[in-house]
Design a protein around this motif. Structure first.
Motif: not given
Length: 224
Positions: A92-96, A119-122
């Motif tokens: 979760y939140g691994d990328f800007d 999901r993977v965007t911060r």
């Protein structure tokens, strides 16, 4: 498959300058140190465009052939891996910044892809989503899907603007920029892209619209 990969790589090179300029304008301002993800990266078009604008880019695609080609010409700061857009192997939140260029009409569950992008965007990060749009006339859209599926069996369905906006809203993503760009397709080049030859090429060419002008939607969304 090799011809298909080469055709896509050649088209990518032709479009690179324009793609980078559009991405730069739509995503401004950028700090230059962002960590970005290109989902469904293909041979690396969006990842390469982002590489000059951010600190790091990761590209994922389900095709090993496309990933191999992307790695061959990758600029500094880009890495690529085989991955599933509907189930990304990142926390979760691994990328800007997360981008997805002309992918949704190739997947069976586009709503899952958008959910994974979110999901993977911060929190505070952004998503760039680009895809050819379905026609507002459902009959016309069905006809276009029929042709596109015959040309390329990986095609599923062109999504209208309302569907894409609905997927963004369902994931609490706020659209901050939107453009619709009209593209006139060179049919011979378009058939080359998927490696069609001989009688099959002639059959599918007869299914093509007389003048194939499409709309491509560009969306930038913010994750609160």
């Amino acid at each position: 498959m090799a011809d298909r990969v080469e055709h896509r790589r050649a088209l990518q090179e032709e479009r690179h300058v324009d793609l980078e300029a559009r991405v730069r304008r739509l995503l401004a301002p950028l700090q230059g140190n962002e960590r970005a993800l290109d989902v469904g990266c293909g041979t690396g078009a969006l990842a390469y465009a982002l590489a000059a604008l951010v600190g790091e880019v990761v590209g994922v695609d389900s095709s090993e052939d496309y990933v191999a080609m992307a790695r061959t010409h990758a600029p500094a700061g880009c890495t690529f891996a085989v991955g599933d857009a509907e189930s990304l192997d990142f926390p979760y939140g691994d990328f800007d910044l997360v981008g997805c260029l002309r992918v949704l009409h190739h997947v069976h569950r586009p709503e899952l892809v958008v959910s994974e992008l979110a999901r993977v965007t911060r929190p505070g990060g952004r998503i760039l989503l680009v895809d050819q749009l379905g026609d507002v006339d459902p009959i016309r859209s069905l006809e276009l899907d029929r042709f596109e599926r015959a040309r390329d069996p990986s095609h599923t369905r062109l999504l209208p603007d309302a569907d894409i906006r609905g997927f963004l809203e369902a994931n609490d993503l706020v659209a901050t920029a939107n453009e619709v760009v009209r593209e006139v397709r060179d049919m011979e080049r378009y058939l080359d892209l998927v490696g069609l030859v001989g009688e099959e090429r002639a059959r599918i060419a007869r299914m093509a619209p007389a003048a194939y002008e499409v709309e491509v939607g560009w969306y930038v969304a913010h994750k609160a």
